[in-house]
Write an enzyme that holds these catalytic residues in place. Structure first.
Site, PDB file in Angstrom:
ATOM      1  N   LYS A  91       0.863  -1.187   0.000  1.00  0.00           N
ATOM      2  CA  LYS A  91       0.000   0.000   0.000  1.00  0.00           C
ATOM      3  C   LYS A  91       0.890   1.224   0.000  1.00  0.00           C
ATOM      4  O   LYS A  91       1.991   1.182   0.546  1.00  0.00           O
ATOM      5  CB  LYS A  91      -0.875   0.016   1.261  1.00  0.00           C
ATOM      6  CG  LYS A  91      -2.124   0.848   1.112  1.00  0.00           C
ATOM      7  CD  LYS A  91      -3.234   0.047   0.492  1.00  0.00           C
ATOM      8  CE  LYS A  91      -4.446   0.894   0.176  1.00  0.00           C
ATOM      9  NZ  LYS A  91      -5.585   0.036  -0.206  1.00  0.00           N
ATOM     10  N   ASP A  94      -7.048   4.263  -4.546  1.00  0.00           N
ATOM     11  CA  ASP A  94      -7.687   4.110  -3.234  1.00  0.00           C
ATOM     12  C   ASP A  94      -8.332   5.478  -2.978  1.00  0.00           C
ATOM     13  O   ASP A  94      -8.566   6.230  -3.944  1.00  0.00           O
ATOM     14  CB  ASP A  94      -6.636   3.738  -2.163  1.00  0.00           C
ATOM     15  CG  ASP A  94      -7.257   3.259  -0.853  1.00  0.00           C
ATOM     16  OD1 ASP A  94      -7.668   2.080  -0.782  1.00  0.00           O
ATOM     17  OD2 ASP A  94      -7.370   4.048   0.101  1.00  0.00           O
TER      18      ASP A  94
HETATM   19  O1  2IT Z   1      -8.103  -1.527  -0.780  1.00  0.00           O
HETATM   20  C1  2IT Z   1      -8.015  -2.037  -1.908  1.00  0.00           C
HETATM   21  O2  2IT Z   1      -8.131  -3.249  -2.096  1.00  0.00           O
HETATM   22  C2  2IT Z   1      -7.742  -1.146  -3.036  1.00  0.00           C
HETATM   23  N1  2IT Z   1      -7.634   0.059  -2.839  1.00  0.00           N
HETATM   24  C3  2IT Z   1      -7.554  -1.712  -4.414  1.00  0.00           C
HETATM   25  C4  2IT Z   1      -6.156  -2.203  -4.593  1.00  0.00           C
HETATM   26  C5  2IT Z   1      -5.813  -2.617  -5.991  1.00  0.00           C
HETATM   27  O3  2IT Z   1      -4.633  -2.923  -6.206  1.00  0.00           O
HETATM   28  O4  2IT Z   1      -6.681  -2.675  -6.868  1.00  0.00           O
END
Ligand code: 2IT
Length: 444
Positions: free
Chosen positions: A126, A166
């Protein structure tokens, strides 16, 4: 709490002081998997849980940029590369004033288990920044994204780490970041997901988190002999996740009566349908981070400074952010007859709210309910690798199968009499695959 878990948490807290969201996420997983962990001494002997709690790599960097008045601004950028046992690090990027290392560590930790649940080959990561898109011009957002990428580009790649959106990062921001990556690396690859249709994006990716959440909730309902149709829903937030969930609930015959933002919530007893759903996209694009304009536009009620959990509904789907539903909210929902909460936001409930809901009604956590978003990101990576695009039907079909499989996994590990402990099911189900891969790959 068991003494051993208490000790485990105390030692984690000593090493990571002040990271309270991260501690919350770790404690929930640890409590769920502990018995299973102890029963399998190979895990403990190899310190699998301790290793899982330490990100493989954390990158923190300065993001300088110049605003429209010519003033220099400084933000902090992060990428937490948490776990690559199952595949390249995968997870979104969040731009919001509240972003801290603790927030991104909790999200990266959760992402590892969520991605494992999807059955697709993705590790967990993340990233983000404390940059707030609120009130910023398009030019400012572009310059910020470019400066952010000027550092991040050296750490990511289609086989290394694949970011996505996100909170505060949607198609526009992914476009600017992808463009800058392409310029710096001189290569066009599937290094981001959530790209535009026409330059590598997947159909259904914008809808996927919301659609997937409703598919999951439908499986929960079916276990109770019910369905979406005829039920009333409270949804929080007004972004991409809320939008997708509302579209699918409407299609399946449910009625959504709330939306919310940092300014308060909207109560629309006629249901949020048709052009009202499209209006959410306009609200998001305006960069104002408020929902009151919806009430003015469509003559609905606006309740300032409150959360939508005080409205009488059958089902609640938190779609905004972490800890948006606390113990008082949970009690209010249950008192008003709500019988199911499916978390579409990441860690949308406080630990106390989650425990209360788990005891009284059906409750499922974000890492299971909202996994459809990252699942379709995984499918976008597949399509990019094949240099082919699947149809809407193909992607949606695969998403439905994945959500069914995640629900099955939760039932397999969380079945408790005629109820299902979805928290336990999701945590053990996500944990096992990552743990086995880590064991097989040695002490790395
Ligand atoms: O919290 C999540 O799963 C997302 N923000 C999507 C992450 C993604 O790599 O599609």
């Amino acid at each position: 709490m068991k003494a051993e878990i208490y000790e485990f948490m105390e030692s984690l807290k000593l090493k990571t002081p002040g990271e309270k969201e991260f501690h919350q996420a770790v404690q929930e997983v640890t409590e769920s998997v502990w018995d299973y962990y102890i029963k399998n001494p190979k895990y403990q002997k190899n310190k699998i849980l301790e290793r899982m709690c330490e990100p493989e790599r954390t990158i923190i960097f300065r993001v300088p940029w110049v605003d429209d008045r010519g003033e220099v601004q400084i933000n902090r950028g992060y990428r937490v590369e948490f776990n690559s046992a199952l595949g390249p690090y995968k997870g979104g990027i969040r731009f919001h004033a509240t972003v801290t290392l603790s927030i991104l560590k909790f999200l990266g930790f959760e992402q590892t288990f969520k991605n494992s649940l999807t059955t697709l080959p993705m590790g967990g990561g993340k990233g983000g920044s404390d940059f707030s898109p609120k009130g910023k011009s398009d030019g400012e957002i572009m310059r910020f994204c470019q400066s952010f990428m000027n550092e991040l580009y050296r750490h990511i790649g289609p086989d290394t780490d694949v970011p996505a959106g996100d909170i505060g990062v949607g198609g526009r921001e992914v476009g600017y970041m992808f463009g800058q990556y392409k310029r710096l690396k001189n290569e066009f690859t599937g290094v981001f997901t959530g790209k535009g249709i026409g330059w590598g994006g997947s159909l259904i990716r914008p809808e996927a988190t919301g659609f997937g959440s409703v598919y999951f909730v439908r499986h929960m309902l079916q276990l109770m002999g019910k369905d979406i149709e005829g039920h009333t829903f409270a949804v929080s937030g007004f972004g991409n996740v809320a939008w997708g969930a509302i579209l699918k609930i409407n299609e399946l015959g449910g009625k959504v009566v709330t939306l919310s933002g940092p300014d308060g919530y909207v109560y629309d007893p006629d249901g949020i349908t048709g052009e009202k759903v499209d209006y959410l996209l306009e609200l998001r694009a305006s960069n104002q981070d408020i929902v009151e304009p919806y009430a003015n536009e469509f003559g609905a009620q606006f309740i300032p400074g409150k959360k939508p959990w005080e409205v009488k509904v059958d089902i609640a789907i938190p779609c905004a952010t972490q800890n948006e539903l606390d113990l008082d909210d949970a009690k209010e929902l249950v008192k008003n007859g709500c019988f199911l909460v499916g978390e579409a936001s990441n860690m949308g409930c406080t630990a106390e709210a989650a425990e209360f809901l788990g005891h009284h009604i059906r409750y499922a956590p974000g890492k299971a309910v909202n996994a459809g978003g990252v699942a379709v990101s995984g499918l976008e990576m597949t399509q990019n690798s094949m240099r082919l695009n699947w149809s809407r039907e193909e992607v949606d079909q695969r998403l439905q199968v994945i959500m069914r499989d995640i629900h099955d996994t939760c039932v397999r590990y969380g079945k408790n009499g005629d109820k299902v402990d979805y928290v336990k099911g999701a945590n053990i189900g996500g944990f096992v695959k990552v743990a086995e891969a880590m064991l097989a790959q040695g002490v790395v």
